[in-house]
Design a protein around this motif. Structure first.
Motif, PDB file in Angstrom:
ATOM      1  N   TYR A  40     -17.172  -6.483  -7.073  1.00 14.00           N
ATOM      2  CA  TYR A  40     -16.639  -5.476  -6.153  1.00 14.00           C
ATOM      3  C   TYR A  40     -15.497  -6.070  -5.323  1.00 14.00           C
ATOM      4  CZ  TYR A  40     -16.563  -1.947  -2.465  1.00 14.00           C
ATOM      5  OH  TYR A  40     -16.175  -0.979  -1.565  1.00 14.00           O
ATOM      6  N   ILE A  41     -15.684  -7.296  -4.875  1.00 17.12           N
ATOM      7  CA  ILE A  41     -14.618  -7.971  -4.114  1.00 17.12           C
ATOM      8  C   ILE A  41     -13.402  -8.166  -5.010  1.00 17.12           C
ATOM      9  CG2 ILE A  41     -13.962 -10.143  -2.996  1.00 17.12           C
ATOM     10  CD1 ILE A  41     -16.869 -10.381  -2.049  1.00 17.12           C
ATOM     11  N   ALA A  42     -13.612  -8.655  -6.241  1.00 19.48           N
ATOM     12  CA  ALA A  42     -12.494  -8.889  -7.157  1.00 19.48           C
ATOM     13  C   ALA A  42     -11.768  -7.584  -7.479  1.00 19.48           C
ATOM     14  CB  ALA A  42     -13.005  -9.546  -8.435  1.00 19.48           C
ATOM     15  N   TYR A  43     -12.518  -6.520  -7.700  1.00 19.15           N
ATOM     16  CA  TYR A  43     -11.916  -5.218  -7.997  1.00 19.15           C
ATOM     17  C   TYR A  43     -11.027  -4.746  -6.851  1.00 19.15           C
ATOM     18  CZ  TYR A  43     -11.598  -0.175  -8.721  1.00 19.15           C
ATOM     19  OH  TYR A  43     -11.131   1.106  -8.859  1.00 19.15           O
ATOM     20  N   ASN A  44     -11.501  -4.906  -5.634  1.00 21.14           N
ATOM     21  CA  ASN A  44     -10.710  -4.475  -4.478  1.00 21.14           C
ATOM     22  C   ASN A  44      -9.493  -5.364  -4.259  1.00 21.14           C
ATOM     23  OD1 ASN A  44     -11.970  -2.089  -3.385  1.00 21.14           O
ATOM     24  ND2 ASN A  44     -13.739  -3.391  -3.026  1.00 21.14           N
ATOM     25  N   ILE A  45      -9.595  -6.621  -4.588  1.00 16.08           N
ATOM     26  CA  ILE A  45      -8.420  -7.501  -4.456  1.00 16.08           C
ATOM     27  C   ILE A  45      -7.377  -7.134  -5.509  1.00 16.08           C
ATOM     28  CG2 ILE A  45      -7.638  -9.883  -4.761  1.00 16.08           C
ATOM     29  CD1 ILE A  45     -10.220 -10.755  -3.359  1.00 16.08           C
ATOM     30  N   ILE A  46      -7.831  -6.867  -6.736  1.00 15.21           N
ATOM     31  CA  ILE A  46      -6.899  -6.484  -7.804  1.00 15.21           C
ATOM     32  C   ILE A  46      -6.188  -5.185  -7.450  1.00 15.21           C
ATOM     33  CG2 ILE A  46      -6.807  -5.670 -10.205  1.00 15.21           C
ATOM     34  CD1 ILE A  46      -9.017  -7.755 -10.787  1.00 15.21           C
ATOM     35  N   ASN A  47      -6.900  -4.250  -6.851  1.00 19.62           N
ATOM     36  CA  ASN A  47      -6.307  -2.968  -6.472  1.00 19.62           C
ATOM     37  C   ASN A  47      -5.638  -3.003  -5.100  1.00 19.62           C
ATOM     38  OD1 ASN A  47      -6.947  -1.539  -8.829  1.00 19.62           O
ATOM     39  ND2 ASN A  47      -9.046  -1.301  -8.134  1.00 19.62           N
ATOM     40  N   THR A  48      -5.410  -4.177  -4.592  1.00 23.09           N
ATOM     41  CA  THR A  48      -4.730  -4.451  -3.314  1.00 23.09           C
ATOM     42  C   THR A  48      -5.325  -3.712  -2.124  1.00 23.09           C
ATOM     43  OG1 THR A  48      -3.023  -2.759  -3.632  1.00 23.09           O
ATOM     44  CG2 THR A  48      -2.542  -4.983  -4.476  1.00 23.09           C
ATOM     45  N   THR A  49      -6.639  -3.522  -2.153  1.00 22.48           N
ATOM     46  CA  THR A  49      -7.332  -3.001  -0.966  1.00 22.48           C
ATOM     47  C   THR A  49      -8.053  -4.179  -0.314  1.00 22.48           C
ATOM     48  OG1 THR A  49      -9.164  -2.353  -2.384  1.00 22.48           O
ATOM     49  CG2 THR A  49      -7.590  -0.636  -1.788  1.00 22.48           C
ATOM     50  N   TYR A  50      -7.242  -5.041   0.279  1.00 22.67           N
ATOM     51  CA  TYR A  50      -7.745  -6.298   0.808  1.00 22.67           C
ATOM     52  C   TYR A  50      -8.714  -6.105   1.962  1.00 22.67           C
ATOM     53  CZ  TYR A  50      -3.845  -8.022  -1.925  1.00 22.67           C
ATOM     54  OH  TYR A  50      -2.983  -8.272  -2.944  1.00 22.67           O
ATOM     55  N   LEU A  51      -8.462  -5.117   2.796  1.00 26.27           N
ATOM     56  CA  LEU A  51      -9.336  -4.880   3.935  1.00 26.27           C
ATOM     57  C   LEU A  51     -10.734  -4.483   3.468  1.00 26.27           C
ATOM     58  CD1 LEU A  51      -9.515  -4.823   6.989  1.00 26.27           C
ATOM     59  CD2 LEU A  51      -8.881  -2.418   6.920  1.00 26.27           C
ATOM     60  N   THR A  52     -10.813  -3.646   2.446  1.00 24.79           N
ATOM     61  CA  THR A  52     -12.114  -3.263   1.894  1.00 24.79           C
ATOM     62  C   THR A  52     -12.810  -4.461   1.276  1.00 24.79           C
ATOM     63  OG1 THR A  52     -11.249  -1.062   1.421  1.00 24.79           O
ATOM     64  CG2 THR A  52     -13.261  -1.699   0.292  1.00 24.79           C
ATOM     65  N   ALA A  53     -12.057  -5.281   0.557  1.00 24.37           N
ATOM     66  CA  ALA A  53     -12.635  -6.474  -0.062  1.00 24.37           C
ATOM     67  C   ALA A  53     -13.143  -7.442   1.001  1.00 24.37           C
ATOM     68  CB  ALA A  53     -11.616  -7.169  -0.948  1.00 24.37           C
ATOM     69  N   ALA A  54     -12.374  -7.574   2.063  1.00 28.32           N
ATOM     70  CA  ALA A  54     -12.745  -8.535   3.100  1.00 28.32           C
ATOM     71  C   ALA A  54     -13.929  -8.058   3.930  1.00 28.32           C
ATOM     72  CB  ALA A  54     -11.559  -8.801   4.015  1.00 28.32           C
ATOM     73  N   THR A  55     -14.039  -6.768   4.132  1.00 30.04           N
ATOM     74  CA  THR A  55     -15.116  -6.279   4.997  1.00 30.04           C
ATOM     75  C   THR A  55     -16.368  -5.927   4.205  1.00 30.04           C
ATOM     76  OG1 THR A  55     -14.132  -4.077   4.938  1.00 30.04           O
ATOM     77  CG2 THR A  55     -13.582  -5.469   6.811  1.00 30.04           C
ATOM     78  N   SER A  56     -16.311  -4.819   3.490  1.00 31.24           N
ATOM     79  CA  SER A  56     -17.532  -4.361   2.808  1.00 31.24           C
ATOM     80  C   SER A  56     -17.922  -5.275   1.661  1.00 31.24           C
ATOM     81  CB  SER A  56     -17.364  -2.923   2.312  1.00 31.24           C
ATOM     82  OG  SER A  56     -16.341  -2.846   1.353  1.00 31.24           O
TER      83      SER A  56
END
Length: 100
Positions: free
Chosen positions: A35-51
């Motif tokens: 989930y973290i990797a998916y959000n980083i790839i899709n450039t939603t860094y804030l979502t990856a960093a928080t949730s």
């Protein structure tokens, strides 16, 4: 078992004899990492960093803390089985000694 779970998710549960819980622990930690990797790839860094980070930490440390509950239960079961075996052996020995 807790140290093993901290080294590799699910290993403490596997050491304790709970293969199903070990698989679940490893799966949830892996999925939260994905989930973290998916959000980083899709450039939603804030979502990856928080949730994503929250989920990862929750499942990672949750599995390790779960061993604090599982190990005493497993040890209690092992002691009960051994004590019952020992009790029956002593009763049989006592009966054999006093038969004569």
């Amino acid at each position: 078992a807790r140290t093993l779970s901290l080294l590799f998710p699910g290993l403490g549960q596997l050491y304790n004899g709970d293969a199903g819980k070990a698989a679940l622990s490893f799966t949830f930690v892996s999925l939260s990492g994905l989930y973290i990797a998916y959000n980083i790839i899709n450039t939603t860094y804030l979502t990856a960093a928080t949730s994503g980070a929250y989920l990862f930490m929750y499942f990672y440390f949750g599995g390790a803390n779960q061993t604090n509950v599982l190990v005493p239960q497993k040890n209690y079961q092992k002691k009960t089985v051994y004590n019952n075996y020992l009790r029956s052996s002593l009763v049989m020995l006592n009966n054999d000694l006093y038969k004569q």
